[in-house]
Structures are given as structure tokens and as C-alpha cells.
Write a protein that holds these residues in place. Structure first.
Motif, mmCIF file in Angstrom:
data_model
loop_
_atom_site.group_PDB
_atom_site.id
_atom_site.type_symbol
_atom_site.label_atom_id
_atom_site.label_comp_id
_atom_site.label_asym_id
_atom_site.label_seq_id
_atom_site.Cartn_x
_atom_site.Cartn_y
_atom_site.Cartn_z
ATOM 1 N N GLN A 99 -25.720 25.538 -6.112
ATOM 2 C CA GLN A 99 -26.912 25.716 -5.242
ATOM 3 C C GLN A 99 -26.968 27.302 -4.655
ATOM 4 O O GLN A 99 -26.051 27.812 -4.591
ATOM 5 C CB GLN A 99 -26.686 24.770 -3.727
ATOM 6 C CG GLN A 99 -26.683 23.602 -3.850
ATOM 7 C CD GLN A 99 -26.982 23.061 -2.695
ATOM 8 O OE1 GLN A 99 -28.034 22.972 -1.871
ATOM 9 N NE2 GLN A 99 -26.063 22.112 -2.173
ATOM 10 N N ASN A 148 -32.206 21.449 3.120
ATOM 11 C CA ASN A 148 -31.828 19.861 2.480
ATOM 12 C C ASN A 148 -31.965 18.729 3.277
ATOM 13 O O ASN A 148 -31.187 18.081 3.233
ATOM 14 C CB ASN A 148 -30.270 20.141 1.817
ATOM 15 C CG ASN A 148 -30.222 21.008 0.502
ATOM 16 O OD1 ASN A 148 -31.235 21.347 0.077
ATOM 17 N ND2 ASN A 148 -29.032 21.457 0.170
ATOM 18 N N SER A 169 -22.391 13.642 -7.491
ATOM 19 C CA SER A 169 -23.407 13.881 -6.660
ATOM 20 C C SER A 169 -23.131 15.132 -6.137
ATOM 21 O O SER A 169 -23.478 15.944 -5.404
ATOM 22 C CB SER A 169 -23.597 12.936 -5.708
ATOM 23 O OG SER A 169 -24.563 11.916 -6.206
ATOM 24 N N SER A 170 -21.566 15.530 -6.297
ATOM 25 C CA SER A 170 -21.032 16.761 -5.765
ATOM 26 C C SER A 170 -19.969 17.049 -6.146
ATOM 27 O O SER A 170 -19.144 16.451 -7.060
ATOM 28 C CB SER A 170 -20.807 16.544 -3.968
ATOM 29 O OG SER A 170 -19.718 15.591 -3.931
ATOM 30 N N ALA A 208 -31.543 19.294 -11.057
ATOM 31 C CA ALA A 208 -30.072 19.173 -10.956
ATOM 32 C C ALA A 208 -29.584 17.887 -11.768
ATOM 33 O O ALA A 208 -28.843 18.264 -12.776
ATOM 34 C CB ALA A 208 -29.198 19.305 -9.627
ATOM 35 N N THR A 237 -35.120 23.580 0.425
ATOM 36 C CA THR A 237 -34.326 22.587 -0.309
ATOM 37 C C THR A 237 -34.005 23.112 -1.695
ATOM 38 O O THR A 237 -34.632 23.941 -2.165
ATOM 39 C CB THR A 237 -35.082 21.084 -0.503
ATOM 40 O OG1 THR A 237 -34.112 20.369 -0.742
ATOM 41 C CG2 THR A 237 -36.357 21.395 -1.028
ATOM 42 N N PHE A 285 -21.516 19.288 -8.658
ATOM 43 C CA PHE A 285 -22.803 19.843 -7.922
ATOM 44 C C PHE A 285 -22.439 20.749 -6.830
ATOM 45 O O PHE A 285 -21.737 19.924 -5.919
ATOM 46 C CB PHE A 285 -23.852 18.788 -7.750
ATOM 47 C CG PHE A 285 -25.061 19.368 -6.911
ATOM 48 C CD1 PHE A 285 -26.073 20.195 -7.654
ATOM 49 C CD2 PHE A 285 -25.280 19.056 -5.724
ATOM 50 C CE1 PHE A 285 -27.160 20.691 -7.057
ATOM 51 C CE2 PHE A 285 -26.313 19.486 -4.955
ATOM 52 C CZ PHE A 285 -27.313 20.495 -5.652
ATOM 53 N N ASP A 286 -22.901 21.795 -6.833
ATOM 54 C CA ASP A 286 -22.583 22.618 -5.290
ATOM 55 C C ASP A 286 -21.988 23.962 -5.528
ATOM 56 O O ASP A 286 -22.395 25.121 -4.975
ATOM 57 C CB ASP A 286 -21.768 21.947 -4.344
ATOM 58 C CG ASP A 286 -22.486 20.699 -3.483
ATOM 59 O OD1 ASP A 286 -23.837 20.986 -3.050
ATOM 60 O OD2 ASP A 286 -21.900 19.990 -3.076
ATOM 61 N N LYS A 307 -31.343 12.925 -7.998
ATOM 62 C CA LYS A 307 -30.631 13.102 -9.008
ATOM 63 C C LYS A 307 -30.479 12.016 -9.943
ATOM 64 O O LYS A 307 -30.549 12.312 -11.357
ATOM 65 C CB LYS A 307 -29.050 13.444 -8.573
ATOM 66 C CG LYS A 307 -28.807 14.748 -7.878
ATOM 67 C CD LYS A 307 -27.464 15.346 -7.698
ATOM 68 C CE LYS A 307 -27.105 16.188 -6.985
ATOM 69 N NZ LYS A 307 -27.289 16.184 -5.258
ATOM 70 N N GLU A 313 -33.127 18.587 -6.469
ATOM 71 C CA GLU A 313 -31.883 17.743 -6.736
ATOM 72 C C GLU A 313 -32.428 16.993 -7.891
ATOM 73 O O GLU A 313 -31.620 16.574 -8.786
ATOM 74 C CB GLU A 313 -31.740 16.606 -5.623
ATOM 75 C CG GLU A 313 -31.494 17.387 -4.201
ATOM 76 C CD GLU A 313 -29.984 17.287 -4.054
ATOM 77 O OE1 GLU A 313 -29.398 17.130 -5.080
ATOM 78 O OE2 GLU A 313 -29.705 17.869 -2.908
ATOM 79 N N PRO A 330 -30.843 12.634 -1.968
ATOM 80 C CA PRO A 330 -30.104 13.584 -3.095
ATOM 81 C C PRO A 330 -29.646 12.752 -4.131
ATOM 82 O O PRO A 330 -29.843 12.925 -5.219
ATOM 83 C CB PRO A 330 -29.116 14.389 -2.357
ATOM 84 C CG PRO A 330 -29.406 14.376 -0.923
ATOM 85 C CD PRO A 330 -30.233 13.031 -0.778
#
Length: 340
Positions: A294, A150, A248-249, A168, A162, A276-277, A199, A165, A195
Motif C-alpha cells: 500500500q 480504507n 489478505s494481509s 491487488a 483507499t 498484502f500491505d 481481493k 483491493e 477488502p
């Protein structure tokens, strides 16, 4: 002091040939071997020069932080795969007491055979990309074997593993659109972070495909982390209030949900949220978080396998190491999203 690349150039051979000589491998003409040995005797070389390709059985794993659970997850997966390949690992947290460059110097001094960088410094939006690129180019010239996870940098000749993104962002937005949402916000990390940019592009593409204008007023940037998620969520709620957001996360999503609750909004009754994650906490928070996972173990396996391929003197040397393997994120629907 000469590095491996200097020795190889002076002898008129490749770095891999120098590796074979240092490791007493076969498949080299005696004349070539003697020429390399003569250069090694004539040119003072750094401990890194021989340590880089000496079979120490140790690799370095560099992650940016340990407070976000996704990075310990990557570290564990990388360490497990490396162990299966016969390597032990040194784990470095590069945004704590020591910088990435400090840790690299330490790893070099310990003679590690190669390094895997998770979200390397070149991916840090606060860094000068040109200066960072030169730093990694110098490491490669010194014969350091490395892989990015990543940390895509097309201008660098470094293998990169990677997650997609863009996909995603597109998948998260499409999920919310299918639930009937039209005012879909984006709780984003820093605007310069790759990222975040990818996204956002996926989010915008999904909205446009559905005939919805991707308004800039529905995007708020903040530092990665729970506090950043709360800050960005607050900005969105102060404007044209969205009915759903993608983040984003997962950690940013947790902060966003907390800020929404502080303002009297319930998730998902008033506001649907996608992260995300797929950190472990995502399945156990209230409500359980819908997220894009991921494929961490698959990505870790690919990274370690590529590094060990580079380290194997019997493997053919690629003309260029510049390649990327991109993995698809997986949508996991839980309780934080619902029909509009």
C-alpha cells in the motif's frame, strides 16, 4: 442541546458560515453575522458546537489496532503529515480498551477540529452496516469533519482515501499465473469484509482471464491475523492442495507460511505465497515475502490534505463531500514466490 447543524438551520445559513462567525472571519454580511449570533444566544448549544470549529490545532487519528504493523505505519504517516500542516494529533486504538464511539466522545470533549478514521467501524464485517451508517451520518450532521482511510461506504457522504483491493487481488493472482501456477488459493479474511470481497473478485478475474476456473474450494476465510492465516491455510491444505496462495494481509501470509512449514511444506519450493500491505517484517522474514505494498505515505498525505481543506474556513464548501481517491498497490517480488 443544539449542534452546529441545528444552529445553521435556525439561522438559515450553512455550517461553514457558522464557522466563520465563531472564528471571527470576514466575508460575511453584518446582517448575517448578527442573525447567527442571535441564534447562538437563543439556542443552548453543546461544547462540541463551538469546539468543532474552534482553531484548537488538534485532530484525532483513529486506527482499529496496533498489533498489525500496517496500522502503526498509517498512524506515523498521518501524524507526520498533520504536523507539517500545523496540527498535532491524538492517536486512538479503537479495538482495545475503548470502542471507536467512546474515543469519538473523548475527542469531541477535547475539541478536536476533525478526525481521520483508518478502517472505520463501518468497514468491520461484524457490525450492522445500517446502524453504523446512521452513527456517522449523525456525526456529520453535528458538524464533525472527517475522512475515511480504507473504509469505503458509498452511501455515506464522507471522503474516502483507499487502495484498490480489486487490483491487488488481480495483480497477485496474475503474478502467480505468470510463474506457471494454476491451483492458486486465497487465504482470505472474513467473507463479509469489503477488502476480502474485492481481493477475491480480482483473484477470480485474473484466473478467468487465464482460462482457469476460480474454484470456491480454493478460498478459505478466517479472522484477520496470523492465527487466521494459519487456520485458512490449513483448510486449503486439507482440500485440493494449492501450489500457490495469495493472502489478505502480510500478517495472514506469515501465519499461512508457518502452517505450511508445520505440515512439511517449504516456501517457495512447494508453495508460493503472496501477501498484502508490505509491513516492515515482510522484507526480513524467511523467506522474504512477495507482497502488494500500500502506498501508505501517499494515502496519508491525501487524507490529511483533504481534512485540512475541510477545516480551512477560506476554502469553498463542496456541495457534496462524497468523493474517493483510489491508490494503486505496488507488487514487490521477493523470495516467497518462484517458477512452478
Amino acid at each position: 442541546m443544539a449542534g452546529l447543524a441545528d444552529i445553521a438551520e435556525a439561522a438559515g445559513v450553512s455550517v461553514s458560515t457558522v464557522s466563520r462567525v465563531l472564528n471571527r472571519k470576514g466575508g460575511i454580511k453584518e446582517e448575517t453575522r448578527q442573525r447567527v449570533l442571535e441564534v447562538l444566544n437563543q439556542m443552548p448549544h453543546t461544547a462540541r458546537g463551538t469546539g468543532a470549529l474552534r482553531r484548537t490545532g488538534v485532530i484525532g487519528l483513529l486506527v482499529p489496532e496496533l498489533s498489525n504493523p500496517v496500522f502503526p505505519a498509517f498512524a506515523e504517516a498521518l501524524e507526520s503529515r498533520a504536523s507539517l500542516a500545523g496540527y498535532s494529533s491524538l492517536l486512538c486504538n479503537t479495538r482495545a480498551a475503548m470502542t471507536e464511539k467512546d474515543y469519538v466522545r473523548m475527542l469531541v470533549a477535547r475539541g478536536v477540529e476533525g478526525m481521520i478514521f483508518v478502517s472505520p467501524e463501518i468497514a468491520n464485517p461484524d457490525n450492522d452496516e445500517r446502524r453504523s451508517r446512521g452513527y456517522y451520518e449523525k456525526l456529520r450532521a453535528e458538524g464533525i469533519r472527517m475522512v475515511f482511510v480504507n473504509g469505503s461506504a458509498p452511501s455515506l457522504d464522507v471522503p474516502d482515501i483507499t487502495v484498490d483491493e480489486h487490483l491487488a487481488g488481480h495483480t497477485a493472482a496474475r503474478h502467480l499465473l505468470e510463474l506457471g501456477h494454476r491451483r492458486i488459493g486465497f487465504v482470505s479474511g472474513p467473507a463479509r469484509a469489503l477488502p476480502s470481497r474485492m481481493k477475491r473478485a480480482g483473484w477470480a478475474a485474473a484466473l478467468e482471464e487465464a482460462g482457469v476456473e476460480p474454484s470456491p474450494d480454493l478460498v478459505a476465510h478466517a479472522p484477520f491475523g496470523a492465527e487466521g492465516g494459519a487456520q485458512a491455510m490449513g483448510e486449503l491444505l486439507d482440500g485440493p492442495e494449492p501450489t500457490a496462495v495469495l493472502c489478505s494481509s502480510d500478517v495472514m501470509a506469515l501465519g499461512a507460511m508457518r502452517e505450511a512449514k508445520r505440515r512439511g511444506l517449504s516456501t517457495p519450493e512447494d508453495l508460493s505465497v503472496v501477501g498484502f500491505d508490505d509491513i516492515p517484517l515482510a522484507a526480513y522474514c524467511q523467506p522474504a515475502l512477495t507482497t502488494l505494498a500500500q502506498p501508505i505515505r501517499d494515502m496519508a498525505a491525501a487524507a490529511v490534505d483533504e481534512l485540512t481543506r475541510q477545516l480551512d474556513p477560506d476554502e469553498p464548501v463542496r456541495a457534496s463531500t462524497n468523493f474517493s481517491r483510489m491508490f494503486r498497490p505496488n507488487l514487490i517480488v521477493r523470495e516467497s514466490t518462484r517458477q512452478r
